[in-house]
Design a protein around this motif. Structure first.
Motif: not given
Length: 163
Positions: A9, A13-14, A27, A33
């Motif tokens: 995860s 998401v990065r 972020e 995401q």
């Protein structure tokens, strides 16, 4: 393995070089995401597609063709556009499906120069079995609590309605 590991995860998401949309450096926004995770999940699941096609003695492209063909005839040129390939590639592909008795070519009623593809009875039966296997939910979905399955289904329905 549940497919929801923290390290996976975190990587998902990065993404490197993507727009952040978040408040801190590195972020990303919640929408990105969610999309990144969904894309990663689908990509991982689609890695199994060649093996699934092989169960039916099909190449992955042949399986895509059968999936695309349904109740209505499809022009070979439309299929070439769908597959993003040259019409000559589609000819060879259709030749192999036709040799197996899965599809047949017919002239278009509107323009006899246009060749339409139609599933044979055997092709329709094979397509039905293929589609049934394609739509079997993977273990990570069936392992979810029913309330999560309902929430996922409802979210996907809402997403598809906006398309």
């Amino acid at each position: 393995m549940n497919g929801y590991s923290d390290s996976h995860s975190e990587q998902a998401v990065r993404p490197s070089g993507g727009p952040s949309g978040g408040t801190e450096a590195g972020e990303v926004g919640v929408a990105q995401q969610a999309w990144t995770l969904l894309f990663s999940l689908l990509h991982t699941h689609m890695r199994n597609f060649p093996a699934l096609a092989a169960e039916f003695e099909l190449s992955p492209v042949q399986a895509h063709v059968l999936r695309q063909l349904g109740e209505e005839a499809l022009a070979m040129s439309t299929l070439a556009n769908y597959l993003s390939c040259d019409a000559s590639n589609v000819t060879g592909l259709v030749d192999r499906l036709e040799a197996r008795g899965l599809v047949e070519r017919r002239s278009s009623e509107q323009d006899r120069r246009v060749k339409m593809l139609v599933l044979t009875e055997a092709g329709a039966a094979l397509r039905g079995r293929l589609m049934a296997r394609m739509f079997e939910p993977p273990e990570f979905v069936t392992a979810m609590p029913e309330e999560d399955q309902v929430a996922l289904r409802d979210i996907m329905r809402r997403a598809l309605k906006t398309q």
